[in-house]
Design a protein around this motif. Structure first.
Motif, PDB file in Angstrom:
ATOM      1  N   LEU A   1      -4.186  -1.673  -5.189  1.00  0.00           N
ATOM      2  CA  LEU A   1      -4.198  -1.279  -3.778  1.00  0.00           C
ATOM      3  C   LEU A   1      -5.108  -2.227  -3.007  1.00  0.00           C
ATOM      4  N   GLU A   2      -6.308  -2.435  -3.563  1.00  0.00           N
ATOM      5  CA  GLU A   2      -7.268  -3.297  -2.868  1.00  0.00           C
ATOM      6  C   GLU A   2      -6.743  -4.718  -2.764  1.00  0.00           C
TER       7      GLU A   2
ATOM      8  N   SER B   1     -11.910   8.287   2.240  1.00  0.00           N
ATOM      9  CA  SER B   1     -11.072   7.229   1.673  1.00  0.00           C
ATOM     10  C   SER B   1      -9.925   6.931   2.632  1.00  0.00           C
TER      11      SER B   1
ATOM     12  N   PRO C   1      -4.024  -1.848   6.646  1.00  0.00           N
ATOM     13  CA  PRO C   1      -2.783  -1.469   5.979  1.00  0.00           C
ATOM     14  C   PRO C   1      -3.026  -0.377   4.937  1.00  0.00           C
ATOM     15  N   GLY C   2      -2.075   0.509   4.835  1.00  0.00           N
ATOM     16  CA  GLY C   2      -2.166   1.573   3.839  1.00  0.00           C
ATOM     17  C   GLY C   2      -3.119   2.680   4.241  1.00  0.00           C
ATOM     18  N   SER C   3      -3.655   2.586   5.410  1.00  0.00           N
ATOM     19  CA  SER C   3      -4.640   3.610   5.771  1.00  0.00           C
ATOM     20  C   SER C   3      -3.947   4.912   6.138  1.00  0.00           C
TER      21      SER C   3
ATOM     22  N   CYS D   1       0.666  -1.197   0.148  1.00  0.00           N
ATOM     23  CA  CYS D   1      -0.493  -0.435   0.644  1.00  0.00           C
ATOM     24  C   CYS D   1      -0.093   0.965   1.070  1.00  0.00           C
ATOM     25  N   GLU D   2       1.146   1.116   1.434  1.00  0.00           N
ATOM     26  CA  GLU D   2       1.524   2.374   2.068  1.00  0.00           C
ATOM     27  C   GLU D   2       1.586   3.522   1.062  1.00  0.00           C
ATOM     28  N   TYR D   3       0.717   4.461   1.264  1.00  0.00           N
ATOM     29  CA  TYR D   3       0.657   5.655   0.413  1.00  0.00           C
ATOM     30  C   TYR D   3       1.169   6.841   1.211  1.00  0.00           C
ATOM     31  N   ASP D   4       1.765   7.754   0.492  1.00  0.00           N
ATOM     32  CA  ASP D   4       2.279   8.902   1.225  1.00  0.00           C
ATOM     33  C   ASP D   4       1.283  10.069   1.205  1.00  0.00           C
TER      34      ASP D   4
ATOM     35  N   THR E   1      -7.137   6.489   1.804  1.00  0.00           N
ATOM     36  CA  THR E   1      -5.918   7.047   1.198  1.00  0.00           C
ATOM     37  C   THR E   1      -6.123   8.521   0.849  1.00  0.00           C
TER      38      THR E   1
ATOM     39  N   GLN F   1       0.022   7.112   7.881  1.00  0.00           N
ATOM     40  CA  GLN F   1       0.842   8.020   7.056  1.00  0.00           C
ATOM     41  C   GLN F   1       1.674   8.950   7.941  1.00  0.00           C
TER      42      GLN F   1
ATOM     43  N   ARG G   1     -11.445  -2.975   6.108  1.00  0.00           N
ATOM     44  CA  ARG G   1     -12.633  -2.492   5.388  1.00  0.00           C
ATOM     45  C   ARG G   1     -13.860  -3.283   5.776  1.00  0.00           C
TER      46      ARG G   1
ATOM     47  N   PHE H   1       2.671  11.710   6.995  1.00  0.00           N
ATOM     48  CA  PHE H   1       2.153  13.068   6.769  1.00  0.00           C
ATOM     49  C   PHE H   1       0.982  13.358   7.709  1.00  0.00           C
TER      50      PHE H   1
ATOM     51  N   ILE I   1      -4.304  -4.747  -0.061  1.00  0.00           N
ATOM     52  CA  ILE I   1      -4.972  -4.729   1.245  1.00  0.00           C
ATOM     53  C   ILE I   1      -5.552  -6.107   1.540  1.00  0.00           C
ATOM     54  N   GLN I   2      -6.170  -6.662   0.489  1.00  0.00           N
ATOM     55  CA  GLN I   2      -6.770  -7.990   0.666  1.00  0.00           C
ATOM     56  C   GLN I   2      -5.689  -9.012   1.005  1.00  0.00           C
TER      57      GLN I   2
ATOM     58  N   ARG J   1      -3.104  14.660   0.688  1.00  0.00           N
ATOM     59  CA  ARG J   1      -2.492  15.535   1.710  1.00  0.00           C
ATOM     60  C   ARG J   1      -3.323  16.781   1.979  1.00  0.00           C
TER      61      ARG J   1
ATOM     62  N   PHE K   1      -2.888  -8.389   2.400  1.00  0.00           N
ATOM     63  CA  PHE K   1      -2.432  -8.131   3.760  1.00  0.00           C
ATOM     64  C   PHE K   1      -3.393  -8.776   4.763  1.00  0.00           C
ATOM     65  N   GLU K   2      -4.674  -8.532   4.512  1.00  0.00           N
ATOM     66  CA  GLU K   2      -5.664  -9.064   5.454  1.00  0.00           C
ATOM     67  C   GLU K   2      -5.660 -10.587   5.441  1.00  0.00           C
TER      68      GLU K   2
ATOM     69  N   PRO L   1      -5.973   7.142  -4.540  1.00  0.00           N
ATOM     70  CA  PRO L   1      -6.404   6.235  -5.603  1.00  0.00           C
ATOM     71  C   PRO L   1      -7.929   6.067  -5.646  1.00  0.00           C
ATOM     72  N   GLN L   2      -8.541   6.056  -4.469  1.00  0.00           N
ATOM     73  CA  GLN L   2     -10.002   5.896  -4.407  1.00  0.00           C
ATOM     74  C   GLN L   2     -10.678   7.084  -5.107  1.00  0.00           C
TER      75      GLN L   2
END
Lengths: 911, 393
Positions: free
Chosen positions: A232-233, B59, B93-95, A715-718, B61, B99, B137, B101, A236-237, B64, A239-240, A723-724
């Motif tokens: 994930l990191e 976090s 990204p991914g933040s 990166c996209e989590y639902d 992430t 989402q 970050r 949700f 993200i990295q 839910r 992506f950045e 994970p953290q």
């Protein structure tokens, strides 16, 4: 305690047997089955078995041969007193009596009790397995037959507490572990076994193993969580980085595009200059061409004029030469005419001579033909005669029957066969001859005149008158008929052949055939003569020759006609003709030679003329060409001058063009210098570079955008997990499991340490405690194995557990179980002696020890050592009693061999 | 204009080091409780809005469950809530902010929540909000840089108070992280001295977990519910700030207590076995014998006799049960006291135990710490075994 004597009565084979014991060494000899072991057993039971024992134990002792209750009487010494023990085994009626010699006496229970006290043993009681249990009483002192090689610990067991007590009092520092020691040590061992296997390896399912497994699992989970988080990191990295990269690249692109624009403008400028230069260059080229053209025209006109003058100059001598040649041509024409006339004259002469010669030839030919004709006509006459003869012969031949010799032969054969058959018929047939007849006689109806003979060859009716009819049957029966038929057949055949050949008889046929042959031969002869005279073409040849003669005659006439002016002979013979011919030939040859000569002259004159004519033609052509050329030059000069002006005008134009070109050259040089100063190659490569940079940057931006999109997707989590958080949780679990593992490791380490310490300390204690025993065993072992022999004794808790043997010359210790059978019984004996010696302290420093055939497996070599050991034991105060069937083995023990004595008293020992 | 300034809610913090899941849930729950308290305080003080200066979530992430609970709690605040992403819940990204949700829960449960992810003024009825969200970050550039552009501030209504909202470290204050949170890394640096402070009326800061006045106009609110053991007296977490802002004046700032759990730290050294009782009384004083309301970081030094050591173990077990978390760092060694030494090694009747104990006592004084520790534990095991066996006997 020492045994003094024993008497065994009514005990199996023993009726009443007494044995007196030596205080130190008693060697009892006797063959097998002599009752040695029974005696030893009776002695043991006398000491330890209750007299009122019942059941199997009692029955076991009873004798089947001697009447009476089994009994034992034993005298022994204990302390400073001597005792007499009498036991009668008689069930409930059994009795025990113990009497101190010169002192107190005890009976039955009291006696048994006192006896136990003196012997230092506990009451063994009765009941089941009594005989087994009984064996443990002084088990270490009684070496039963067949048990000498068994582990000494089992015989010592009964005496363990006494032994320990003795050892404790022996060793100054020796202490015995307490019950608590044992309990704690056991507990520690239990804890150890929870953690480790017997081999000292970590045990599956132990707390430590579970902690390790937990730690492993936690590490695995942590690793996975870390990987997930790292992914994930990383995304993200990425992506950045992509984002930053895109910004940087877009900025760079702007820069590139601006530079590109400048570069393009400069290129545009450059192209405009290049265009100018191109145009100027074209102008300059045109001016140069113009100048060159002017120059060329001027030079050409001048050159043409020089050419014209040269041509004009060269033409005059050629015209003179032309005149000369023409004159030569006229002269040659005259020469030809003259030669031609001479040749014609010669030709006429030749023709005449040839005509004459040809006429003579024709004449000669005609004469020849005529002569040939005469010969042919002669041959024709001869041939005619011969042909007439041929015709006559052929006519005769035609009239003859066509018979050959073979045909005549064939006729002859038929005739002779017929004649033969006729003779046969006639020989068989009857002949009737009417000598005289009044009556009409008919044979088969045919009237026969008298005198006439008639042959009858077949059944024939003979009628005489009307009244007599005689049927005649000639002899031979059927054969006559057959012969007659055959004769008739041959007759018919012959007649037919004659008819066919047109003859009447065979003689005629013969004649005809002979004549025919003669005629044919004649004909052949005539034809043979005729052939060279006339091959069939004679008539034609004659006709042809006649025709030729006619032609020759007419030709001769014709030739004569041509020579009518000449005087010629009208007739001549062959000879004169020959002379004529020869003359004519000679004349002809001469005139022909002359004619040839003139013809050659004429030919030469003609050739000469041809040559002159050719020369003339060439010259004329040459002059004509020159004239044409001159005219052309003049025309060209005229045209050029009309176009480009005269010399002055031309020179002026030339100068103007030269100046114009010079100006354009200067301008062009300036433009080129400006262009060069712009470094066009560099400009173009710069633009190319910028194009490339733009392409690359755009591609990089696209790549980065792709990477950014890809990273973003990663990166996209639902929100279904964090994970953290998972990472932190896994990290914490790992730390916990490691702490726990460390704790368990420490705990297991502590248990291990405790166990090791307990084990080693126990061993130390054991070795301290057992040392006096080990020392004593070693003393006996050295008697057996030599000075280096040593024993190590193992005590577990309060029990003697075993022994290890160190032997001189051998490395390492041997457990008892590892020893050979013989060595085992010797070492076991050493242990018994050592134990007996130790325990003897409570028994006036002496105890009896009984060896019943105890060294059955020992080598003869070792027996000597054994005797040494036994003697040593005796010297150290023990009462050694040996029962053996081989007393000679113990000859070196230095004691007499005793044997059982049968006493008079056959009663049970008295109370 | 009144507002509540808060930050660093760190919702969804895993508290992974709390082994007991129930206690872990309590610690997590306390962070949500702080939001309820803020909702009450907002109503009580009739504020115009609540400003959250980043790190609402622990976090980027967050799961839910956390998102739903957070939105529900925010929804109860009944005033507009303006929030910027911080370094923990950055807007990259991914933040969480992207989402579906989150968006769904926000619209349904917290329509009053405005997550601001753009550097541009938000002109509200009573003030202008100047948000400085963290969109990654680690932002290499200062997120407040855009406020240095005077033209932006010049274009604003001069009468409306201007409130900046930012997350990061200012010079001199960095959000020192607990070693257990070391993975989170350093914060982003804010250069407030470059800002035209006279043109601003309040800077609401997040990241530093204690209340901190950086300057009269710039404050850290700290986290409303402590999430780590205290880092000295200057770090005071567990508050939200009630701020009254006026254009052209310094703000009035009041601290509002919001914490529910008690985080303690104690160092103690044993010099004698009786110190154990002293430790117990001190801890009782600190925690008032509460259950499930305290977290204690306890560092122990010194040495105790075998029996005292065993008693300490029992006491620590009890503390583990009472505390939400006992973070123990014990360097206590087991050193048998004289009586214990005698009891173990002077047993004439038990020569085996005596000799083993004597060896262990000797080894426990070894220079090799591993050997010494193992020997100490073994000694304790031996002591315990003896007691057990004796009591059996």
């Amino acid at each position: 305690m020492k045994l003094l004597s024993a008497t065994v009565s009514h005990y199996r084979i023993h009726k009443s047997t007494k044995l007196e014991f030596d205080p130190s060494r008693t060697l009892v000899g006797g063959p097998n089955e002599s009752g040695k072991s029974t005696f030893a057993e009776a002695l043991h039971r006398g000491l330890f078995l209750k007299s009122r024992i019942t059941g199997a134990a009692l029955e076991d002792m009873k004798s089947t041969v001697h009447v009476g209750a089994p009994g034992v009487e034993i005298y022994f010494e204990s302390g400073s007193n001597q005792y007499r023990l009498v036991k009668v085994f008689q069930g409930q009626s059994g009795s025990t009596q113990l009497t101190e010699i010169g002192g107190e006496s005890w009976k039955d229970e009291a006696a048994e009790s006192k006896l136990n006290e003196l012997l230092g043993v506990d009451d063994v009681g009765g009941g089941r397995n009594i005989l087994e249990r009984l064996k443990n009483q002084w088990g270490h002192l009684w070496v039963w037959q067949g048990e000498s090689g068994s582990h000494p610990s089992q015989h010592v067991a009964q005496e363990n507490s006494n032994l320990i007590q003795r050892l404790q009092s022996e060793g100054a520092a020796a202490v015995l572990q307490s019950a608590l020691d044992t309990a704690v040590a056991d507990w520690i061992e239990t804890r150890y076994s929870e953690h480790f296997t017997k081999g000292g390896k970590q045990k599956a399912g132990s707390d430590l193993a579970s902690a390790q497994e937990e730690e492993r699992q936690a590490y695995e989970d942590f690793h996975k969580a870390e990987e997930r988080l790292k992914r994930l990191e990383q995304a993200i990295q990425n992506f950045e980085q992509s984002e930053t990269g895109i910004m940087d690249q877009e900025k760079a692109l702007v820069d590139i595009l601006s530079q590109k624009k400048i570069s393009q403008e400069r290129i545009h400028q450059l192209e405009s200059l290049q265009n100018d230069r191109q145009q100027k260059a074209e102008q300059q080229q045109r001016a140069s061409q113009q100048l060159e053209l002017f120059d060329q025209v001027h030079k050409k006109i001048e050159s043409l004029k020089i050419n014209r003058d040269e041509v004009s100059k060269a033409l005059a001598p050629e015209s003179h030469k032309l005149e000369d040649v023409r004159k030569s041509l006229d002269a040659s024409d005259q020469a030809i005419l003259s030669a031609s006339r001479q040749h014609e004259t010669a030709l006429e002469h030749t023709r005449n001579a040839r005509l004459r010669f040809d006429w003579i030839q024709s004449w000669k030919n005609l004469l020849n033909q005529k002569s040939q004709l005469a010969q042919l006509l002669k041959r024709q006459t001869q041939a005619k005669q011969l042909k007439d003869q041929v015709r006559v012969v052929k006519e005769e031949l035609q009239q003859l029957p066509d018979l050959t010799d073979s045909m005549v032969q064939k006729l002859r054969k038929i005739e002779s066969r017929y004649e033969a058959s006729k003779a046969v018929v006639e020989s068989m047939a009857a002949r009737i001859e009417i000598k005289q007849a009044d009556l009409k006689v008919t044979l088969d109806g045919k009237l026969i005149q008298p005198g006439a003979q008639q042959t009858i060859s077949e059944s024939t009716e003979l009628q005489i008158g009307d009244a007599v009819i005689i049927q005649l049957h000639p002899g031979g029966g059927g054969s006559l008929t057959e012969a007659r038929e055959k004769s008739q057949q041959l007759k018919n055949e012959l007649a037919e052949a004659f008819d066919k050949a047109g003859i009447q008889s065979i003689e005629k046929a013969n004649e005809a055939a002979i004549r025919r042959t003669q005629l044919i031969q004649k004909l052949e002869h005539l034809e043979e003569q005729l052939k060279p005279l006339d091959d069939g073409d004679l008539e034609d040849d004659i006709a042809q020759l006649e025709s030729n003669i006619q032609v020759s005659e007419s030709e001769l006439n014709r030739r004569r006609e041509k020579l009518k002016d000449e005087k010629l002979p009208d007739d001549s013979d062959q000879e004169s003709l020959k002379s004529l011919e020869s003359d004519a030939r000679e004349t002809l040859d001469q005139v022909e030679m002359k004619e040839n000569e003139f013809r050659r002259e004429l030919e030469m004159a003609r050739q000469k003329k041809n040559s002159i004519t050719e020369q003339l033609t060439q010259l004329e052509n040459h002059i004509r060409q020159r004239e044409v050329k001159l005219q052309d030059l003049k025309t060209e000069i005229k045209v050029l001058e009309e176009t480009h002006g005269n010399l002055e005008k031309r020179q002026s134009g030339l100068e103007t063009a030269r100046q114009e070109k010079q100006e354009l050259d200067t301008e062009l040089a300036e433009l080129s210098a400006r262009l060069n100063s712009m470094q066009p190659d560099l400009l173009r490569s710069e633009l190319e570079r910028l194009h490339r940079a733009e392409d690359i940057t755009r591609k990089t931006i696209q790549d980065l955008r792709d990477r950014r999109a890809e990273s973003k997707a990663l990166c996209e989590y639902d929100g279904s997990n964090d994970p953290q958080m998972e990472f932190e949780t896994a990290h914490a679990r790992l730390a916990e499991s490691r702490e726990n593992l460390e704790r368990e490791n420490l705990r297991a380490g502590a248990i291990q340490k405790l166990t090791e310490l307990f084990r080693s300390e126990k061993e130390t204690l054991s070795s301290q405690l057992s040392q006096p025993l080990a020392d004593r065993i070693s003393i006996y072992l050295r008697a057996l194995f030599g000075a280096g022999a040593n024993a190590v004794v193992k005590f577990e808790g309060q029990e003697f557990q075993g022994i290890q043997l160190y032997r001189p010359g051998q490395v390492g210790a041997f457990d008892f179980s590892e020893l050979s059978g013989g060595t085992r019984e010797q070492v076991a004996a050493a242990v018994r002696l050592a134990v007996a010696e130790l325990l003897a302290c409570d028994h006036d420093n002496s105890l009896p020890i009984v060896f019943d055939d105890a060294f059955a497996y020992s080598d003869p070599d070792r027996v000597q050592s054994l005797q040494c050991m036994l003697d040593l034991a005796a010297n150290r105060g023990l009462q050694i009693i040996i029962l053996t069937c081989n007393p000679s083995d113990y000859a070196l023990l230095g004691t007499e061999v005793r044997s059982f004595k049968t006493t008079e008293n056959t009663q049970s020992p008295s109370r | 204009m009144k507002l509540i300034h808060t930050a660093d809610w760190q919702l969804g913090k895993p508290y992974a080091r709390i082994q007991n899941s129930q206690k872990r849930t309590l610690a997590q729950r306390a962070r949500l409780d702080a939001l309820h308290k803020i909702a009450d305080l907002a109503m009580q003080h009739q504020v115009d809005c609540v400003l959250v200066a980043g790190d609402a979530f622990d976090s980027p992430t967050a799961d839910r469950g956390t998102v739903s609970a957070a939105c529900a709690a925010i929804g109860q605040m009944q005033v507009p809530v303006y929030m910027i992403p911080g370094n923990h819940d950055h807007g990259g990204p991914g933040s969480i902010w992207n989402q579906d949700f989150f968006n769904q829960e926000q619209s349904q449960l917290a329509p009053n929540l405005h997550v601001v992810t753009e550097n541009k003024p938000i002109v509200l009825e009573k003030f202008v909000l100047l948000p400085c969200p963290l969109m990654s970050r680690r932002s290499l550039s200062d997120p407040t840089t855009w406020l240095r552009d005077e033209s932006i501030l010049a274009s604003l209504d001069p009468t409306l108070p201007r409130v900046a909202l930012a997350h990061g470290s200012v010079q001199g204050f960095t959000s020192t992280v607990d070693e257990e949170d070391a993975s989170l890394g350093a914060s982003n640096l804010l250069n407030l001295q470059h800002l035209p402070i006279s043109e601003l009326d309040y800077i609401a800061l997040g990241d530093w977990h204690g209340v901190k006045e950086v300057s009269p106009k710039s404050w850290y609110s700290g986290t409303p519910e402590p999430d780590r053991f205290p880092k000295g007296d200057s770090n005071r977490p567990g508050f939200a700030l009630l701020v009254e802002v006026k254009r052209g004046e310094n703000p009035t700032v009041n601290e509002l207590h919001t914490a529910s759990l008690n985080w303690h730290e104690m160092n103690f050294e044993f010099t004698q076995d009786s110190d154990l009782e002293l430790l117990q009384s001190k801890i009782s004083e600190l925690t008032q014998n509460r259950v499930d309301q305290d977290l204690l970081k306890l560092e122990l030094h010194g040495s105790l006799g075998i029996e005292a050591s065993a008693s300490l173990e029992k006491y620590l077990e009890s503390l583990r049960s009472r505390m939400i978390r006992l973070k123990l760092k014990s360097q206590t060694t087991i050193a048998p006291n004289e009586a214990e030494l005698n009891e173990l090694s002077q047993r004439a009747s038990d020569p085996l135990i005596s000799s083993v104990a004597a060896k262990l006592i000797q080894q426990s004084g070894s220079h090799d710490p591993q050997e010494a520790t193992t020997a100490s534990i073994a000694l304790r095991e031996l002591f315990s075994a003896c007691q057990r066996m004796e009591s059996k006997a």
